[in-house]
Structures are given as C-alpha cells and as structure tokens.
Design an enzyme around this catalytic site. Structure first.
Site, short mmCIF file in Angstrom:
data_model
loop_
_atom_site.label_atom_id
_atom_site.label_comp_id
_atom_site.label_asym_id
_atom_site.label_seq_id
_atom_site.Cartn_x
_atom_site.Cartn_y
_atom_site.Cartn_z
N ASP A 30 0.85 -1.19 0.00
CA ASP A 30 0.00 0.00 0.00
C ASP A 30 0.88 1.24 0.00
OD1 ASP A 30 -1.79 2.15 0.87
OD2 ASP A 30 -3.19 0.56 1.41
N ASN A 87 -12.90 -3.42 2.36
CA ASN A 87 -13.85 -2.31 2.43
C ASN A 87 -14.66 -2.40 1.13
OD1 ASN A 87 -12.67 -1.40 4.83
ND2 ASN A 87 -11.18 -0.19 3.71
N GLN A 94 -14.24 2.36 1.09
CA GLN A 94 -13.47 1.88 -0.06
C GLN A 94 -13.11 3.09 -0.91
OE1 GLN A 94 -15.60 -0.70 -2.73
NE2 GLN A 94 -13.76 -1.38 -3.77
N VAL A 96 -10.76 3.09 -3.59
CA VAL A 96 -10.55 2.71 -4.99
C VAL A 96 -11.64 1.72 -5.35
CG1 VAL A 96 -8.97 1.66 -6.64
CG2 VAL A 96 -8.05 3.06 -4.77
N HIS A 100 -10.23 -5.10 -3.39
CA HIS A 100 -8.88 -5.36 -2.89
C HIS A 100 -8.97 -5.75 -1.42
CE1 HIS A 100 -9.62 -1.03 -2.45
NE2 HIS A 100 -8.77 -1.01 -1.43
N HIS A 102 -6.97 -5.81 2.13
CA HIS A 102 -5.87 -5.25 2.92
C HIS A 102 -5.33 -6.34 3.85
CE1 HIS A 102 -6.65 -0.88 2.18
NE2 HIS A 102 -7.88 -1.33 1.96
#
Length: 150
Positions: A30, A87, A94, A96, A100, A102
């Site tokens: 990240d 998220n 979220q 983006v 995805h 994390h």
C-alpha cells in the site's frame, strides 16, 4: 477500466511495489500504509464490489492474503497478528472502486497508532520518491519469502 488506479498498475502504466503476481491477481504494498508491510491483494479482473467476482477468484484472493501473512512472518518482521480487511463500497470506506484485500501486520500495543494512521494516512503525500524506494525494498524482502505453492 482506464481510470482505475489498480487497473493502471496492472497494465504497467503506474508504478507499484509488487510482492507477487500471477494470472489472477497481484499483491502490492500500500502506498499509504497503516503499518509497515501493509499489503493489498488485487484481482486482475476489474470489479468494484466483492459480489462482482466469481467464487474461484474470491478464494484465490483469500489464499494470497494467507500467503502474504506467511511471507511477512518468514521475512522476520515483528508481527504478532494481522487485520485482513475488505472495504466493500464507498460507504464502507473503499477509496478505490476495485476489489482489494488489505493485509495489515500488527505488532501488539499499536491500536492507537494504527487508528490515527488509518484516519490520516491519505493526507501524507510528501516524500513520495523516498517512500517508493522504501516500499520497493520491502516488496523485495517479502517476495523472497512468499510461498511458491498454495
């Protein structure tokens, strides 16, 4: 999806510190980490929400999250636990609109620092070149310890 930052990273038009990649997904660090070695597991298929992925891809993402945890521990990081978080949607924080996962390593006793970092992490846009070099070194370390097989 030319506007999606993760699609641009996968196309090679934006930089990323890549830990692992295969035909279905990639693991990157990240750019605005909560804790050191905070990774993102990203499917190659563009889907804004988890419900848009088929179950095989979803299972693969979770397996890559598991393998990321193994790599973080094998690399000798001072890791005691992990947050594995999705998220799913704007209202769920979220940022983006591309699924995805994390994978956030935790060290114990870091709850307050983690909460403060989570709340302010996107504000820190200074020193990006130095940050990228640090992330690239960490990606190399994690890549060396990433399990080859599921």
């Amino acid at each position: 999806m030319s506007q999606c930052i993760f699609c641009q990273i996968q196309a090679g038009t934006l930089p990323a510190s890549v830990v692992y990649e295969d035909e279905q997904a990639m693991v990157i660090l990240d750019l605005f980490p909560i804790r050191e070695a905070h990774c993102l597991v990203i499917p190659r298929e563009h889907a804004p929400l988890l419900e848009g992925l088929d179950s095989a891809v979803t299972h693969h993402l979770m397996d890559l999250a598991r393998r990321t945890i193994v790599a973080q521990k094998r690399a000798g990081l001072a890791v005691k636990a992990h947050n594995v978080v999705v998220n799913d949607g704007r209202e769920a924080n979220q940022h983006v609109p591309h699924v995805h996962v994390h994978v956030i390593p935790r060290r114990g006793g870091d709850t307050l620092v983690t909460a403060l970092t989570w709340a302010t992490r996107l504000l820190n846009v200074f020193g990006m070149a130095k940050r990228r070099r640090r992330l690239d070194r960490m990606a190399g370390l994690l890549s060396e310890h990433f399990p080859d097989t599921p």
